[in-house]
Enzyme design. Structure first.
Site, PDB file in Angstrom:
ATOM      1  N   HIS A 120       0.848  -1.200   0.000  1.00  0.00           N
ATOM      2  CA  HIS A 120       0.000   0.000   0.000  1.00  0.00           C
ATOM      3  C   HIS A 120       0.879   1.243   0.000  1.00  0.00           C
ATOM      4  O   HIS A 120       2.076   1.165   0.260  1.00  0.00           O
ATOM      5  CB  HIS A 120      -0.901   0.015   1.241  1.00  0.00           C
ATOM      6  N   ASP A 179       0.755   5.127   1.936  1.00  0.00           N
ATOM      7  CA  ASP A 179       0.034   5.798   3.022  1.00  0.00           C
ATOM      8  C   ASP A 179      -0.662   7.023   2.442  1.00  0.00           C
ATOM      9  O   ASP A 179      -0.158   7.658   1.517  1.00  0.00           O
ATOM     10  CB  ASP A 179       1.012   6.186   4.139  1.00  0.00           C
ATOM     11  N   HIS A 190       4.818  -0.043   0.073  1.00  0.00           N
ATOM     12  CA  HIS A 190       5.482  -0.826   1.110  1.00  0.00           C
ATOM     13  C   HIS A 190       4.525  -1.871   1.676  1.00  0.00           C
ATOM     14  O   HIS A 190       3.314  -1.807   1.458  1.00  0.00           O
ATOM     15  CB  HIS A 190       6.057   0.082   2.200  1.00  0.00           C
ATOM     16  N   ARG A 238       5.956  -9.066  16.417  1.00  0.00           N
ATOM     17  CA  ARG A 238       6.458  -7.739  16.002  1.00  0.00           C
ATOM     18  C   ARG A 238       5.397  -6.666  16.245  1.00  0.00           C
ATOM     19  O   ARG A 238       4.221  -6.864  15.931  1.00  0.00           O
ATOM     20  CB  ARG A 238       6.845  -7.787  14.521  1.00  0.00           C
TER      21      ARG A 238
HETATM   22  C1  LIG Z   1      -5.000   8.201   8.973  1.00  0.00           C
HETATM   23  C2  LIG Z   1      -5.010   6.964   8.570  1.00  0.00           C
HETATM   24  C3  LIG Z   1      -3.990   6.347   7.706  1.00  0.00           C
HETATM   25  C4  LIG Z   1      -4.460   4.914   7.558  1.00  0.00           C
HETATM   26  C5  LIG Z   1      -5.933   5.078   7.664  1.00  0.00           C
HETATM   27  C6  LIG Z   1      -6.024   5.965   8.885  1.00  0.00           C
HETATM   28  O1  LIG Z   1      -7.296   6.431   9.017  1.00  0.00           O
HETATM   29  C7  LIG Z   1      -5.628   5.201  10.153  1.00  0.00           C
HETATM   30  C8  LIG Z   1      -5.007   3.884   9.816  1.00  0.00           C
HETATM   31  C9  LIG Z   1      -3.954   4.043   8.733  1.00  0.00           C
HETATM   32  C10 LIG Z   1      -3.578   2.719   8.097  1.00  0.00           C
HETATM   33  C11 LIG Z   1      -2.507   1.928   8.876  1.00  0.00           C
HETATM   34  C12 LIG Z   1      -2.194   0.635   8.122  1.00  0.00           C
HETATM   35  C13 LIG Z   1      -1.995   0.859   6.619  1.00  0.00           C
HETATM   36  C14 LIG Z   1      -3.131   1.756   6.058  1.00  0.00           C
HETATM   37  C15 LIG Z   1      -3.081   1.831   4.537  1.00  0.00           C
HETATM   38  C16 LIG Z   1      -4.438   1.236   6.593  1.00  0.00           C
HETATM   39  O2  LIG Z   1      -5.134   0.372   6.111  1.00  0.00           O
HETATM   40  O3  LIG Z   1      -4.727   1.881   7.790  1.00  0.00           O
HETATM   41  C17 LIG Z   1      -3.063   3.103   6.736  1.00  0.00           C
HETATM   42  C18 LIG Z   1      -4.056   4.169   6.295  1.00  0.00           C
HETATM   43  C19 LIG Z   1      -3.600   5.072   5.163  1.00  0.00           C
HETATM   44  O4  LIG Z   1      -2.487   5.608   5.152  1.00  0.00           O
HETATM   45  O5  LIG Z   1      -4.433   5.240   4.279  1.00  0.00           O
HETATM   46  O1  LIG Z   2       4.703  -2.427  10.272  1.00  0.00           O
HETATM   47  C1  LIG Z   2       5.326  -1.879   9.380  1.00  0.00           C
HETATM   48  O2  LIG Z   2       6.543  -1.957   9.247  1.00  0.00           O
HETATM   49  C2  LIG Z   2       4.578  -1.076   8.328  1.00  0.00           C
HETATM   50  C3  LIG Z   2       3.367  -0.370   8.870  1.00  0.00           C
HETATM   51  C4  LIG Z   2       2.716   0.479   7.838  1.00  0.00           C
HETATM   52  O3  LIG Z   2       3.079   0.473   6.695  1.00  0.00           O
HETATM   53  C5  LIG Z   2       1.597   1.340   8.232  1.00  0.00           C
HETATM   54  O4  LIG Z   2       1.170   1.324   9.409  1.00  0.00           O
HETATM   55  O5  LIG Z   2       1.103   2.070   7.335  1.00  0.00           O
HETATM   56 FE   LIG Z   3       2.111   2.129   5.563  1.00  0.00          FE
END
Ligand SMILES: C=C1C[C@]23C[C@@]1(O)CC[C@H]2[C@@]12CCC[C@@](C)(C(=O)O1)[C@H]2[C@@H]3C(=O)O
Ligand SMILES: O=C(O)CCC(=O)C(=O)O
Ligand SMILES: [Fe+2]
Length: 345
Positions: free
Chosen positions: A227, A229, A284, A294
């Site tokens: 994905h 961010d 990533h 982890r």
């Molecule tokens: C602010 C945010 C980024 C995130 C979605 C969220 O609302 C909170 C969770 C974040 C996260 C963490 C894991 C990877 C990710 C792609 C997901 O599914 O939830 C990211 C989100 C993002 O960056 O879109």
């Molecule tokens: O756990 C990790 O190393 C990656 C976490 C991550 O990519 C995320 O929280 O968006």
């Molecule tokens: Fe991420």
């Protein structure tokens, strides 16, 4: 609507399982979590030395830090930062509290499940509905205060968890501002644009506690699927256990090795758009391992959600159309990795 969590309230609800696996009670990888070896998301690469990392490590006290950060953002969209000024004691407290949370029983954790359209709480990664297979992951998302959930989990001892997460979010916000200021100065940017990106009013952040329990067959599953961010900048702590990998064109998946005391910083979609694609976004993922549980903690920093997002005005040919920040967040929530191409000009 002015907080990040509100941006997630409206939008598509997927009829998808939102509850993480009961990792306590299983001894193999169930079919639901088995990723196919032929799946591109699941390919591995061999590095000569698993400790080698492509991503630069930047010392924030180095007088050249600004150029190094600019270079890293333009080349990789990612770097590691040391001497960042965040107290080590606080960083350790966050890990302790995160482990305290994830070591609760499945029954306890499910009391604070994130609702399907909700933003905060315990659950699967938001991207889960876009993948056929489940991830070897459980997460706890915090946007603003976590006191309601913490009171449910620890009715007589919730303050310690909340204070630690609040202090950490404040420190992360300061660091995000510092890093944005440095990185943006290497672009052709106006003062108004810098003010937007580093605004202290209405700017939004989220903290994501990630847990990847040890896995009996790590090569057959994934901790977090590939994905990018969504927000401006992400600041991640891997807490010493390898797992984060980035996708490098022509090379494949490459590890980002944890360095003691360092944070991994990466460009998110909003900064990619704002920089008019001068800063790439990096794909990533996280892999899991057989012996260690982890934990990683990610802070996502974003601008006010009601504000307008547009590529830097000094660049002649904008690569993206402008839109409200909350509109982009919704596009991402409904179209995941297609969202960027939907606003490309
Ligand atoms: C602010 C945010 C980024 C995130 C979605 C969220 O609302 C909170 C969770 C974040 C996260 C963490 C894991 C990877 C990710 C792609 C997901 O599914 O939830 C990211 C989100 C993002 O960056 O879109
Ligand atoms: O756990 C990790 O190393 C990656 C976490 C991550 O990519 C995320 O929280 O968006
Ligand atoms: Fe991420």
């Amino acid at each position: 609507m002015n907080t990040l969590s509100k941006a997630y309230e409206v939008g598509t609800t997927f009829s998808h399982n939102i509850i993480p696996l009961d990792f306590e009670s299983i001894d193999g990888v169930p079919e639901s979590h088995l990723w196919s070896q032929s799946d591109e998301s699941h390919q591995k690469i061999q590095t000569n030395n698993p400790r080698d990392s492509l991503i630069p490590v930047i010392d924030l006290s180095d007088p050249c830090a600004i150029d190094l950060i600019g270079q890293a953002c333009k080349t990789w969209g990612m770097f590691q930062v040391i001497n960042h000024g965040v107290p080590l004691e606080l960083v350790k407290k966050v890990e302790f509290e995160a482990r305290r949370l994830f070591s609760l029983t499945t029954h306890e954790k499910r009391k604070v499940l994130r609702s399907p359209t909700g933003a905060t709480g315990y659950g699967l990664p938001r991207i889960s509905p876009f993948f056929a297979k489940c991830m070897w992951h459980e997460g706890f998302t915090i946007m603003g205060s976590c006191v309601d959930d913490a009171k449910v989990l620890w009715p007589h001892d919730y303050q310690r968890f909340c204070d630690t997460m609040d202090d950490y979010q404040n420190q992360m916000k300061l660091l995000a501002h510092k890093l944005l200021l440095l990185s943006l100065q290497t672009l052709d940017v106006t003062q108004e644009e810098i003010n937007w990106a580093t605004s202290t009013h209405g700017s939004n952040g989220a903290l994501q506690l990630n847990s990847y329990p040890s896995c009996p067959n790590p090569s057959r599953t994934l901790g977090l699927a590939p994905h990018t961010d969504s927000l401006l900048l992400t600041i991640l702590n891997q807490y010493g256990i390898t797992g984060l990998e980035i996708f490098v064109e022509g090379l494949g998946w490459s590890p980002v090795c944890p360095i003691e005391g360092a944070f991994v910083v990466n460009v998110g979609d909003l900064l990619h758009i704002f920089s008019n694609a001068k800063f790439p976004v990096v794909y990533h993922r996280a892999v899991v391992n057989q012996s260690k549980h982890r934990i990683s903690v990610a802070y996502f920093y974003g601008p006010p959600i009601e504000s307008t997002l547009a590529p830097l005005s000094n660049y002649q040919d904008p690569c993206f159309r402008s839109l409200l920040v909350k509109e982009y967040i919704r596009l991402k929530a409904t179209h995941n990795d297609k969202a960027l191409s939907l606003i490309r000009i």
